[in-house]
Scaffold this motif. Structure first.
Motif, mmCIF file in Angstrom:
data_model
loop_
_atom_site.group_PDB
_atom_site.id
_atom_site.type_symbol
_atom_site.label_atom_id
_atom_site.label_comp_id
_atom_site.label_asym_id
_atom_site.label_seq_id
_atom_site.Cartn_x
_atom_site.Cartn_y
_atom_site.Cartn_z
ATOM 1 N N ASP A 1 10.814 0.371 1.064
ATOM 2 C CA ASP A 1 10.327 1.029 2.279
ATOM 3 C C ASP A 1 11.396 1.879 2.972
ATOM 4 O OD1 ASP A 1 11.876 -1.051 3.166
ATOM 5 O OD2 ASP A 1 10.440 -1.789 4.635
ATOM 6 N N ALA B 1 3.461 6.184 -2.433
ATOM 7 C CA ALA B 1 3.953 7.274 -1.580
ATOM 8 C C ALA B 1 5.464 7.182 -1.395
ATOM 9 C CB ALA B 1 3.249 7.244 -0.227
ATOM 10 N N ALA B 2 5.981 5.976 -1.172
ATOM 11 C CA ALA B 2 7.423 5.799 -0.986
ATOM 12 C C ALA B 2 8.185 6.206 -2.237
ATOM 13 C CB ALA B 2 7.727 4.347 -0.622
ATOM 14 N N ARG C 1 0.815 -1.220 0.000
ATOM 15 C CA ARG C 1 0.000 0.000 0.000
ATOM 16 C C ARG C 1 0.843 1.262 0.000
ATOM 17 N NH1 ARG C 1 -4.106 -0.650 4.803
ATOM 18 N NH2 ARG C 1 -2.095 -0.826 5.790
ATOM 19 N N TYR C 2 2.021 1.211 0.587
ATOM 20 C CA TYR C 2 2.881 2.388 0.693
ATOM 21 C C TYR C 2 3.727 2.640 -0.567
ATOM 22 C CZ TYR C 2 6.447 -1.143 1.639
ATOM 23 O OH TYR C 2 7.275 -2.229 1.548
#
Length: 133
Positions: free
Chosen positions: A110, A21-22, A17-18
């Motif tokens: 991440d 954005a990452a 999910r990140y």
């Protein structure tokens, strides 16, 4: 010499999910060209400014698997960690070879990277491994 790119490798088809954005933050703050090496499932989350390259365009996973054959039983219990680590380094090697790269940064998806070209670098022995600090 061109700036050393930041290579992000993600194995597998599950897009965290990140991820979007990452990648956006990394493109904005790393100060290096950003390249995502991943499965085609990631194409939909790659922001402007990030180059996407599908792993299957340049990498043969069979070679990585052969490197793990014959591991001692004590290592076999950690086989997923070893398999993933070897596969990731093989992907980096194959991409660097295909692109003629002699220097690059590598981080996991991440991990956020800030101003990489302004960092000091230290080479280890005479290998192409560089530690930035």
């Amino acid at each position: 010499m061109a700036e050393a790119p930041l290579l992000l490798v993600h194995l597998g088809d599950d897009v965290p999910r990140y991820a979007s954005a990452a990648l956006t933050l990394t493109v904005r703050h790393s100060g290096s060209p950003v390249v995502l090496l991943a499965s085609r499932a990631f194409e939909r989350v790659v922001p402007d400014g990030c180059r996407f390259v599908a792993i299957d365009e340049f990498h043969d996973s069979g070679r990585s698997a052969s490197l793990l054959q014959g591991l001692a039983p004590s290592v076999a219990g950690r086989s997923e960690l070893w398999r993933t680590s070897v596969e990731r380094f093989a992907v980096l090697h194959d991409y660097a070879s295909a692109e003629g790269l002699v220097e690059f940064f590598h981080a996991e998806l991440d991990v956020l990277a800030f101003e990489l070209p302004d960092r000091k670098s230290t080479r280890l022995n005479s290998s192409h491994i560089t530690i930035s600090y």
